[in-house]
Design an enzyme around this catalytic site. Structure first.
Site, PDB file in Angstrom:
ATOM      1  N   SER A 124      72.924 -11.262  54.492  1.00 47.98           N
ATOM      2  CA  SER A 124      71.892 -10.601  55.242  1.00 47.98           C
ATOM      3  C   SER A 124      70.523 -10.615  54.578  1.00 47.98           C
ATOM      4  CB  SER A 124      72.291  -9.145  55.487  1.00 47.98           C
ATOM      5  OG  SER A 124      72.334  -8.435  54.249  1.00 47.98           O
ATOM      6  N   LYS A 148      63.605  -5.960  50.237  1.00 49.66           N
ATOM      7  CA  LYS A 148      64.445  -6.017  51.438  1.00 49.66           C
ATOM      8  C   LYS A 148      64.245  -4.739  52.241  1.00 49.66           C
ATOM      9  CE  LYS A 148      69.238  -6.948  52.899  1.00 49.66           C
ATOM     10  NZ  LYS A 148      70.637  -7.172  52.456  1.00 49.66           N
ATOM     11  N   SER A 192      75.925 -10.873  50.832  1.00 47.86           N
ATOM     12  CA  SER A 192      74.570 -10.876  51.380  1.00 47.86           C
ATOM     13  C   SER A 192      73.471 -11.195  50.383  1.00 47.86           C
ATOM     14  CB  SER A 192      74.249  -9.507  52.010  1.00 47.86           C
ATOM     15  OG  SER A 192      74.832  -9.409  53.289  1.00 47.86           O
TER      16      SER A 192
END
Lengths: 484, 493
Positions: B157, B77, B181
């Site tokens: 997210s 990420k 997320s």
């Protein structure tokens, strides 16, 4: 300085509180491993944490906490076993994270006090509200480029202790005494070097004025004053300004001001309208700071003897006056120097020598006690020569000056210059006889009752003996001869 | 195809020398090259670095080394700082930022031999539930509704991480969870995702969103894969004061424990009339599976659940408003020159931050302001303590909780964009566990009527991820989720 300002319609009293930022002596910063050395090349002592790079996290430096706790103990203050770090949010170019980590609601040290000594010999106890740890910001340099500001982050993240006093001070003199005393305590503890010129100790001064017996009126804070003298001047200037405002029918607004030493006035720094809302909240990157009782007790056990205790001991053990003791303990090195000289000797004599000829010599040579040309041991040897009557007091001063100039030991100076005191009664009698014979007129006057010529004869005999005559023997011999 | 393998299968294949790490990495790089233009799961592809790491892994394998992740290609990420590889946090303001340091979690993965394919897309600064707020464009969910090709969101997210794993561009990925997320996008993309206990993984080197909530975790196609990844990611880090000084258990072994004798709680406050019947049915199905495997199902109450979302949207923006103050154009990242310092700040931050980030910075600034602090931030902290107490009380009666992960399946790109509150409601089931810091897992349990995956959420006691893995693995086996998304590496053309 009375602390009373005579206004147009009556006297005003000053009310003063001090906020002192003291840079903690520690090898590394409050929340990072960067070095803290003063005067390094700009931006050479900056870690990614200090520069607030993404994802960087603070880790508390235990030594800085220990220093704060030591200071709290030295101020006879309450140590808070649980304290907390908060973020104080504001934007500035030399504040990399956009917030300063400080202790707002729960400081590590609570209420304590400092006893100050005033010129008239009186003492006063000044309350300390709290002491907390916080980070220093970096430094903005506006004079390096015509249109740009430069930022030096070496100072960013260095640990500061903010020591806040109660509004107990009533005169500029008291404020000065408080600052000096606080500095002495910090230096004794080894927690701050107290060097105001290098900025390792900075003062903010809260000043208000009031009529006697009134509650407090609005105060103003004069920020970042960097010497004891300027603090005292800033207080006088700000108090005078406020009296003028009140007496001309105005109202003092709470604000932050700066002191301009060149013009001797304070001026507004920022007004209420653009006052910051710091949006304090607990720093979620740090756990509460929880101290261990045994750890605090260990720090307490290792505290050095502090100035108040040392002064009391000097009075009790060495028979010094309170004033002399206060002068000697004002600086830890001086106190230690005194104790070395006084050990096994006449302590009052030692004190007189240190505060007289020795301090004068330091002043004259521009040296400090740390690099003094005369060591405590050497001064002690000089006092020994006096005590065992190898030299007399007058010669001792001469020997001392030679020690300052040459660094030689007093014994070798006495030997090489032949300054040993003459105690041979035959030599003294001879000198006395020669002086009396050379001054028949003065002798006659003396005999007619002009007693004070005795001193003249002593002087002449000593002169004839190049100052080396034993004063007691010279006196005794003269007295015998004159009464014969 | 090598991209069909799970992470554990690929690990075992490498150990047996069925294929090389280079082959495995090349297969995934091919998938990235083929699919990323459509899915946009990666902001930055670090192909050269991946090949070098894979070659090094082959050498290490040849030398007989046995590290847990040796030669396994992952997506990272783009919130984890990676040394020498651009790290954007999905924001324009960090577009040019190349960190000179490696986050602790990614350093742990590299220590264990992992290969990094690139940096996965995300909502800007991890603020979002749709991946629509990324400055580098939205991520497309590899899944589509049956008979409907409109692009759907992958959730957020960690949408890029989950989409990459779902489409088989990576064996697994790192993700972070602040209010859901990890779990919500895992549910939307039909994969497994674990948010460990707050403090289990170091936050050092992860771009901060809300420090008291942020927690790194893995996403992968199986529960066991997540367990293996978390075993490498987790561990005490003296550089993070909030990291827990605890040993890392064998999470993979916990996946084989079963649920016999466990008490599983059903929080009654998670039930609502507005819950879609399909999700209610799947929840009941999940409880039945656990009962069949020997667990006892117990009704419990988490009475402050209804305040979770409101509280979260005070605490998280408050911390974010402060955490994001460092993006000022002075030292790194994007700068927009101005007439003076304040003007430079304003231009830099106005151009650098997207609308959702600006919204949250403003909310956060507001709730911390003098005169509002007590009513908002302080009150929220008190409610947060009550939410934690809810969980503590519940865990006195049960070993774990089972709930749906999200109130819906993936929605279409563009939906809910004009209604932030509707968007925030995505996190209604995930936020309470974030506020309490307890571990949670989402596991795919089935498809809804439109063919979209739905996840079940398992919540556990603090630092008892092992029970969470045990329950998750049982659900996974019972569900037998074998469905494939519309877009995946190896899909028939």
């Amino acid at each position: 300085m009375s602390g009373v300002i005579e206004g147009r319609d009556g006297p005003w009293e000053m009310v003063i509180g001090l906020e002192v930022h003291a840079q903690v002596i520690s090898r590394s910063k409050l929340f990072s491993g960067s070095a803290t050395e003063f005067g390094a090349e700009p931006n050479t002592q900056v870690s990614l944490v200090d520069a607030a790079f993404p994802g960087m996290l603070p880790v508390i430096n235990g030594e800085c906490v220990a220093q704060a706790v030591r200071t709290g103990l030295g101020l006879d203050a309450h140590i808070n076993m649980v304290s907390r770090f908060d973020r104080k949010n504001y934007f500035y170019a030399d504040l990399p994270a956009g917030y300063q980590i400080s202790q707002y609601a729960h400081p590590v040290v609570g209420a304590g006090s400092i006893e100050i000594e005033l010129a008239d010999g009186s003492t006063k106890r000044i309350g300390v509200t709290r002491l907390h740890l916080e980070q220093d910001a970096g430094k903005s340099l506006h004079d390096q480029h015509p249109s740009k500001s430069f930022i030096d982050l070496n100072r960013s993240g260095i640990a500061l202790m903010e020591v806040v006093s109660e509004p107990d001070l009533r005169t500029a003199e008291e404020a000065g005494a408080y600052l000096r005393k606080l500095r002495t305590i910090l230096r004794y503890l080894g927690t701050c070097d107290g060097n105001m010129e290098e900025g390792s100790m900075r003062a903010g001064v809260n000043v208000s004025v009031r009529r006697h017996g009134e509650p407090f009126r609005t105060r103003c804070e004069v920020k970042n004053v960097n010497s004891v003298r300027f603090v005292m001047q800033a207080i006088e200037a700000e108090a005078a300004r406020q009296v003028e405002v009140w007496e001309s029918g105005g109202t003092v607004e709470q604000e932050t001001r700066l002191f301009d030493p060149a013009r001797g006035v304070t001026r507004s720094m920022r007004s209420k309208e653009d006052a910051h809302d710091y949006r304090y909240f607990p720093d979620p990157d740090l756990l509460p700071l929880v101290l261990d009782e045994a750890w605090v007790a260990g720090l307490r056990a290792e505290l050095p003897e502090l100035p108040d205790a040392k002064r009391a001991r000097f009075v009790a053990e060495h028979g010094l006056s309170a004033y002399d003791a206060a002068v000697l303990v004002a600086d830890q090195e001086t106190a230690a120097f005194f104790e070395t000289v006084a050990a096994g000797r006449d302590a009052k004599l030692a004190a007189n020598w240190i505060m007289g000829d020795f301090f004068a010599a330091l002043n004259r040579t521009g040296r400090g006690i740390g690099d003094s040309p005369v060591s405590a041991a050497a001064l002690g040897q000089l006092l020994d020569l006096l005590a065992n009557r190898t030299i007399n007091g007058r010669i001792a001063k001469e020997v001392f000056e030679a020690m300052v100039d040459t660094g030689e030991s007093p014994a070798s100076i006495v030997e090489s210059r032949g300054l040993r005191q003459v105690t041979d009664t035959g030599a003294i009698e001879g000198a006395v006889d020669r002086v009396l014979a050379a001054h028949p007129d003065k002798l006659a006057e003396y005999r007619r009752g002009k007693d004070k010529l005795f001193g003249f004869f002593v002087g002449q005999v000593m002169k004839a003996m190049a100052g080396k005559g034993n004063p007691a023997l010279v006196n005794e011999t003269l007295r015998q001869r004159l009464s014969a | 195809m090598l991209t069909d393998l799970s992470l554990v299968e690929a690990r075992d294949g490498l150990r047996r020398r069925d294929f090389s790490a280079v082959e495995l990495t090349e297969a995934h790089l091919d998938a990235v090259a083929a699919l990323n233009p459509r899915i946009n799961a990666f902001i930055t592809v670090s192909a050269d670095m991946a090949r070098t790491q894979a070659a090094a892994a082959d050498a290490a394998l040849a030398a007989g080394e046995d590290r847990p992740l040796l030669g396994l290609p992952l997506a990272i990420k783009d919130l984890f700082c990676t040394e020498g590889v651009r790290t954007t946090a999905g924001s324009r303001i960090l577009e040019p930022f190349v960190p000179p340091y490696e986050s602790t979690v990614t350093a742990n993965l590299l220590r264990d031999g992992a290969v990094f394919l690139g940096k996965a897309n995300l909502d800007e600064f991890a603020m979002g539930s749709s991946n629509m707020t990324s400055a580098f464009g939205p991520v497309r969910n590899p899944w589509t509704r049956r008979g409907d090709n409109r692009p759907l969101v992958p959730g957020g997210s960690s949408g890029g991480s989950c989409a990459a794993v779902a489409a088989r561009m990576a064996l697994g990925a790192t993700a972070t969870d602040t209010g859901g997320s990890i779990r919500q996008p895992a549910s939307f993309c039909g994969i497994a995702g674990v948010k460990p206990t707050y403090g289990r993984c170091s936050r050092w080197g992860i771009v901060a969103f809300a420090s008291s909530l942020d927690q790194a975790g893995p996403v992968a196609r199986t529960v066991e894969d997540c367990a293996v990844l978390l075993g490498s990611m987790a561990g005490f880090d003296p550089k993070d004061s909030t990291s827990a000084d605890r040993a890392v258990p064998d999470f993979a072994a916990a996946c084989r424990r079963g649920v016999r004798g466990l008490r599983i709680g059903v929080p009654r406050e998670y039930r609502s009339d507005s819950m879609p019947p399909e999700i209610e049915a799947m929840w009941q199905q999940g409880l039945a599976w656990l009962r069949d495997e020997g667990a006892e199902i117990v009704d419990v109450s988490l009475p402050h659940t209804k305040y979770g979302l409101a509280t979260y949207y005070i605490v998280a923006p408050a911390e974010a408003s402060s955490n994001l103050a460092r993006y000022d154009g002075v030292r790194f990242g994007r700068r927009v020159e101005g007439e003076d310092l304040t003007d430079m700040y304003e231009r830099t931050r106005a151009e650098g931050f997207g609308a959702e980030v600006r919204r949250r910075v403003m909310i956060g600034t507001y709730v911390l302001s003098a005169g509002y602090y007590d009513a908002y931030y302080l009150r929220a902290q008190k409610v947060r303590a009550l939410i934690l107490r809810d969980f503590t009380d519940a865990y006195a009666q049960v070993d774990a909780l089972l709930t749906p992960t999200a109130p819906s399946a993936a929605f279409a790109q563009g939906d809910k964009m004009d209604d932030p509150v509707a968007m925030y409601l995505n996190d209604v089931f995930t936020v309470p566990a974030s506020m309490a810091g307890v571990p949670g897992l989402s596991v795919p349990a089935g498809l809804d009527g439109q063919g979209l995956p739905l996840g079940l959420q398992v919540l556990g006691r603090p630092f008892d991820e092992e029970t969470v893995f045990a329950v998750g693995a049982v659900l996974e086996r019972a569900a037998g989720f074998r469905h494939l998304p519309a877009i995946w590496a190896g899909a028939p053309a």
